[in-house]
Design a protein around this motif. Structure first.
Motif, PDB file in Angstrom:
ATOM      1  N   ILE A   1      53.738  45.016  40.011  1.00 43.05           N
ATOM      2  CA  ILE A   1      54.688  45.416  38.971  1.00 43.05           C
ATOM      3  C   ILE A   1      54.271  46.715  38.288  1.00 43.05           C
ATOM      4  CG2 ILE A   1      55.647  44.733  36.715  1.00 43.05           C
ATOM      5  CD1 ILE A   1      55.113  41.786  37.790  1.00 43.05           C
ATOM      6  N   ALA A   2      52.967  46.831  37.962  1.00 41.69           N
ATOM      7  CA  ALA A   2      52.491  47.958  37.160  1.00 41.69           C
ATOM      8  C   ALA A   2      52.578  49.269  37.935  1.00 41.69           C
ATOM      9  CB  ALA A   2      51.049  47.705  36.719  1.00 41.69           C
ATOM     10  N   GLU A   3      52.935  50.334  37.240  1.00 41.66           N
ATOM     11  CA  GLU A   3      53.059  51.648  37.861  1.00 41.66           C
ATOM     12  C   GLU A   3      51.724  52.187  38.363  1.00 41.66           C
ATOM     13  OE1 GLU A   3      56.705  54.278  36.329  1.00 41.66           O
ATOM     14  OE2 GLU A   3      55.152  54.026  34.806  1.00 41.66           O
ATOM     15  N   ASP A   4      50.624  51.832  37.668  1.00 47.11           N
ATOM     16  CA  ASP A   4      49.327  52.419  38.006  1.00 47.11           C
ATOM     17  C   ASP A   4      48.508  51.564  38.972  1.00 47.11           C
ATOM     18  OD1 ASP A   4      48.765  50.332  36.320  1.00 47.11           O
ATOM     19  OD2 ASP A   4      47.468  51.454  34.968  1.00 47.11           O
ATOM     20  N   GLU A   5      49.099  50.549  39.550  1.00 48.36           N
ATOM     21  CA  GLU A   5      48.361  49.617  40.397  1.00 48.36           C
ATOM     22  C   GLU A   5      47.780  50.300  41.636  1.00 48.36           C
ATOM     23  OE1 GLU A   5      49.172  45.095  41.478  1.00 48.36           O
ATOM     24  OE2 GLU A   5      50.631  46.420  42.418  1.00 48.36           O
ATOM     25  N   ILE A   6      46.545  49.955  41.985  1.00 45.24           N
ATOM     26  CA  ILE A   6      45.910  50.457  43.199  1.00 45.24           C
ATOM     27  C   ILE A   6      46.407  49.681  44.412  1.00 45.24           C
ATOM     28  CG2 ILE A   6      43.704  50.762  44.396  1.00 45.24           C
ATOM     29  CD1 ILE A   6      42.419  50.918  41.555  1.00 45.24           C
ATOM     30  N   ILE A   7      46.432  48.354  44.289  1.00 47.96           N
ATOM     31  CA  ILE A   7      46.863  47.486  45.382  1.00 47.96           C
ATOM     32  C   ILE A   7      47.273  46.143  44.794  1.00 47.96           C
ATOM     33  CG2 ILE A   7      44.498  46.673  45.814  1.00 47.96           C
ATOM     34  CD1 ILE A   7      45.227  46.545  48.818  1.00 47.96           C
ATOM     35  N   ASP A   8      48.252  45.513  45.399  1.00 53.78           N
ATOM     36  CA  ASP A   8      48.755  44.212  44.952  1.00 53.78           C
ATOM     37  C   ASP A   8      48.000  43.101  45.673  1.00 53.78           C
ATOM     38  OD1 ASP A   8      50.159  41.960  44.226  1.00 53.78           O
ATOM     39  OD2 ASP A   8      52.086  42.610  45.065  1.00 53.78           O
ATOM     40  N   GLY A   9      47.239  42.313  44.919  1.00 53.60           N
ATOM     41  CA  GLY A   9      46.448  41.238  45.510  1.00 53.60           C
ATOM     42  C   GLY A   9      47.186  39.928  45.682  1.00 53.60           C
TER      43      GLY A   9
ATOM     44  N   THR B   1      37.237  32.404  41.024  1.00 55.97           N
ATOM     45  CA  THR B   1      37.685  33.540  41.822  1.00 55.97           C
ATOM     46  C   THR B   1      38.561  34.464  41.001  1.00 55.97           C
ATOM     47  OG1 THR B   1      37.733  32.136  43.797  1.00 55.97           O
ATOM     48  CG2 THR B   1      38.970  34.204  43.900  1.00 55.97           C
ATOM     49  N   ALA B   2      38.395  35.781  41.209  1.00 50.96           N
ATOM     50  CA  ALA B   2      39.256  36.778  40.575  1.00 50.96           C
ATOM     51  C   ALA B   2      39.673  37.804  41.615  1.00 50.96           C
ATOM     52  CB  ALA B   2      38.530  37.464  39.419  1.00 50.96           C
ATOM     53  N   ILE B   3      40.966  38.149  41.626  1.00 48.07           N
ATOM     54  CA  ILE B   3      41.497  39.150  42.552  1.00 48.07           C
ATOM     55  C   ILE B   3      42.458  40.040  41.777  1.00 48.07           C
ATOM     56  CG2 ILE B   3      42.829  39.567  44.655  1.00 48.07           C
ATOM     57  CD1 ILE B   3      42.024  36.780  45.618  1.00 48.07           C
ATOM     58  N   SER B   4      42.163  41.325  41.708  1.00 51.77           N
ATOM     59  CA  SER B   4      43.057  42.237  40.993  1.00 51.77           C
ATOM     60  C   SER B   4      42.957  43.643  41.554  1.00 51.77           C
ATOM     61  CB  SER B   4      42.723  42.280  39.496  1.00 51.77           C
ATOM     62  OG  SER B   4      43.488  43.281  38.839  1.00 51.77           O
ATOM     63  N   GLY B   5      44.118  44.278  41.708  1.00 55.29           N
ATOM     64  CA  GLY B   5      44.163  45.666  42.121  1.00 55.29           C
ATOM     65  C   GLY B   5      44.511  46.599  40.993  1.00 55.29           C
ATOM     66  N   SER B   6      44.335  46.131  39.749  1.00 56.15           N
ATOM     67  CA  SER B   6      44.656  46.966  38.591  1.00 56.15           C
ATOM     68  C   SER B   6      43.487  47.878  38.238  1.00 56.15           C
ATOM     69  CB  SER B   6      44.986  46.090  37.378  1.00 56.15           C
ATOM     70  OG  SER B   6      45.073  46.885  36.204  1.00 56.15           O
ATOM     71  N   PRO B   7      43.732  49.143  37.924  1.00 51.79           N
ATOM     72  CA  PRO B   7      42.653  50.029  37.494  1.00 51.79           C
ATOM     73  C   PRO B   7      42.118  49.683  36.119  1.00 51.79           C
ATOM     74  CG  PRO B   7      44.765  51.141  37.267  1.00 51.79           C
ATOM     75  CD  PRO B   7      45.038  49.850  37.984  1.00 51.79           C
ATOM     76  N   LEU B   8      42.797  48.781  35.403  1.00 53.61           N
ATOM     77  CA  LEU B   8      42.319  48.348  34.090  1.00 53.61           C
ATOM     78  C   LEU B   8      41.205  47.310  34.196  1.00 53.61           C
ATOM     79  CD1 LEU B   8      45.620  47.992  32.012  1.00 53.61           C
ATOM     80  CD2 LEU B   8      44.090  49.950  32.210  1.00 53.61           C
ATOM     81  N   LEU B   9      40.910  46.835  35.402  1.00 51.81           N
ATOM     82  CA  LEU B   9      39.896  45.786  35.592  1.00 51.81           C
ATOM     83  C   LEU B   9      40.215  44.608  34.678  1.00 51.81           C
ATOM     84  CD1 LEU B   9      36.663  48.005  35.741  1.00 51.81           C
ATOM     85  CD2 LEU B   9      38.239  47.393  37.589  1.00 51.81           C
ATOM     86  N   ASP B  10      41.375  44.007  34.898  1.00 50.17           N
ATOM     87  CA  ASP B  10      41.985  43.100  33.931  1.00 50.17           C
ATOM     88  C   ASP B  10      41.743  41.627  34.195  1.00 50.17           C
ATOM     89  OD1 ASP B  10      43.524  42.959  36.219  1.00 50.17           O
ATOM     90  OD2 ASP B  10      45.443  43.373  35.246  1.00 50.17           O
TER      91      ASP B  10
END
Length: 565
Positions: A187-195, A221-230
């Motif tokens: 969804i996010a515009e700044d996403e690196i990759i959708d996990g 477990t954590a999986i995220s492609g957000s640059p915010l490290l969210d």
């Protein structure tokens, strides 16, 4: 084939089985249970308890439940007995489990990736109102917890949840718990990759499977492609963090061995880049190592972080590649530092498709069933059918058109759900606390809500990013060691020598920017009554002493002890 207690012959033939009990590692041939938990897991897989709940316990009532099911296997289906009302914190470590148990349960609804439809949220709200006395808490792992659940009602609750695609499967227990993910994945515009595809594939293949239903302890477990490290990747057993490889493009950086509790450890990078379609296999390899090599002798050393600390990242990666994946992993870069200090997605943000998502803050994750139902209705009235929960005990409405934003924000505000919250509303989280938790020593939720109000009144001008995490015991469910101000509940003596509720203070912890644990000043404890005074005093000193652009955590690590007391 990996070794199991049922199939020890499957252990690699090159391994010599020693006679001593070691750490209870299956891969070393140590299959004899070394504590009560390992024994009841060997006696019967936790997943099997569902049949007994449906056919026996829900019909015969609480007193018919076998103790090993009650305080053990029922966790495999998201059920914990809750604390009997009226038992003070001083008795938490003194009373036997049956003396602490109420005849009601906490039920944890598993929400992988924090993803909910409005229909699903409405069903949770209805279940809360009908079966849970209206209770509902958003956790810092994107789940929703209900309280006051009777065993007689559990089968009907499962039916209603599963009818809309939700479950409580392995929400607790020595299992792969909920897979947390970026709440704005895809969804996010700044996403690196959708996990999201990896989360779905892991869930489909492995959740509810007996392949990984008997682990040494819980597995996060954590999986995220957000640059915010969210997704707080640094404190999960395994984490896949979005990165851009200079040759191979977007993928994930692999981390293992993070965790908090009484022995906190920041996870370590294995230096490996994992493409999206390989994430499920790599995940299975990491959890397979935990199952086979994890320490089962002592519960206090049974998390993956202890194995990683003993082995080191190089050996862990080698075992993963050689024994589980049967191939090498591609070397890759670390994640970049996030550009924003807040990573909770609060506020109004543009989506990839031109619509907007709107993040809002309840008070310390505490809502209620009626409010959840109203959130679902409000989202639908503004054209949205999708809701997200976050690892900061917050929520997000997706897919809002520009012209409907103001109306949605106004509607949320009427429910006391802040889209533009104060620093204190935005940054304060709390665990369940003594109200329901059998491990807790002090109150947390009400204390946190009152603290927010008091700090907003006393220092309304304070607008620096700040996290205040409140925990009812040393187990750190509210991540006290990695907060700007972490408060660990304990009993202490006040100025008159009376035993009262209070907190040990941790200062300057952080995730994301410069991950590390907070500083403990010798003897620094604060009573619950003194808490607003103390935090006001410290924050004003921070404002007076900080350098230009300095974060609270940075200041707290260099400030004098006098400034911090």
């Amino acid at each position: 084939m990996a070794a199991t207690p049922q199939n020890p012959a499957a252990a690699a033939p090159r391994r010599k089985v020693s006679r001593h009990r070691g750490e209870g590692q299956w891969a070393a041939g140590h299959f004899t249970p070394l504590n009560g938990n390992e024994q009841f897991k060997k006696d019967d897989d936790g997943l099997n308890v569902r049949t007994r709940i449906e056919t026996i316990y829900s019909k015969r009532g609480f007193d018919s439940i076998d103790p090993n099911d009650l305080r053990g296997r029922m966790r495999w289906w998201g059920l914990y007995t809750q604390r009997k009302p009226g038992i003070d914190g001083g008795k938490t470590a003194v009373l036997e489990p049956e003396e602490l148990d109420d005849k009601f349960f906490m039920l944890r609804v598993r929400i992988d990736g924090g993803r909910l439809t409005t229909r699903q949220l409405r069903v949770i709200g209805e279940i809360s109102q009908e079966f849970a006395r209206g209770t509902a808490d958003i956790t810092d792992r994107q789940n929703i917890q209900l309280h006051w659940i009777r065993i007689e009602d559990v089968p009907e609750i499962w039916n209603r949840l599963e009818a809309v695609g939700l479950s409580t499967t392995e929400a607790c227990g020595d299992t792969p718990r909920v897979i947390i993910g970026s709440p704005v994945a895809g969804i996010a515009e700044d996403e690196i990759i959708d996990g999201t595809p990896a989360i779905d594939e892991i869930h489909t293949r492995y959740i509810g499977s007996k392949e990984f239903s008997n682990l040494p302890r819980k597995f996060k477990t954590a999986i995220s492609g957000s640059p915010l490290l969210d997704v707080a990747h640094e404190i999960n057993d395994v984490a896949f963090v979005g990165v851009e490889h200079p040759e191979h493009g977007p993928g994930f950086d692999l981390w293992v061995g993070g965790g908090l509790s009484t022995n906190p450890k920041i996870g370590v990078r294995l230096g490996a880049w994992v493409p999206l379609d390989e994430v499920p296999d790599v995940w299975a390899g990491v959890i397979g190592i935990f199952r086979d090599y994890g320490y089962r002798r002592l519960r206090t050393r049974a998390r993956l972080k202890f194995l990683v600390a003993d082995w080191g990242p190089e050996k862990f990666r080698q075992i993963l590649e050689d024994e589980y994946l049967k191939r090498g992993l591609v070397d890759g870069p670390p994640p970049a530092q996030p550009l924003q200090r807040w990573r909770d997605h609060i506020g109004v943000h543009r989506q990839q498709d031109g619509r907007h998502y709107v993040g809002f803050a309840p008070r310390v994750g505490r809502v209620d069933g009626a409010t959840l139902t109203k959130i679902a209705e409000l989202a639908e009235a503004h054209g949205s059918g999708r809701i997200r929960t976050t690892v900061e005990q917050k929520m997000i409405v997706l897919d809002v058109e520009q012209e409907r934003i103001d109306s949605l924000v106004e509607g949320l505000e009427t429910l006391d759900l802040k889209v533009r919250p104060s620093t204190f509303r935005r940054g304060t989280m709390a665990c369940t606390g003594i109200e329901y938790c059998k491990l807790a020593i002090v109150e947390t939720k009400a204390r946190g809500a009152a603290l927010i109000d008091e700090l907003e009144r006393r220092i309304p001008q304070f607008d620096e990013p700040l996290t205040i995490n409140i925990n009812g015991c040393p187990n750190a469910c509210a991540r006290i060691q990695v907060a700007d101000i972490g408060l660990k509940g304990q009993l202490m003596l006040d100025g008159e020598g009376e035993q009262v509720e209070g907190y040990q203070v941790h200062l300057g912890g952080a995730l994301g920017l410069e991950a590390g644990f907070g500083r403990k000043v010798r003897g620094l404890k604060v009573t619950s009554e003194e808490l607003p005074d103390y935090i006001e005093r410290v924050l004003k000193r921070f404002e007076e002493q900080r350098e230009d652009g300095e974060r609270f955590a940075t200041w707290a690590t260099r400030a004098s002890e006098e400034s911090l007391t």
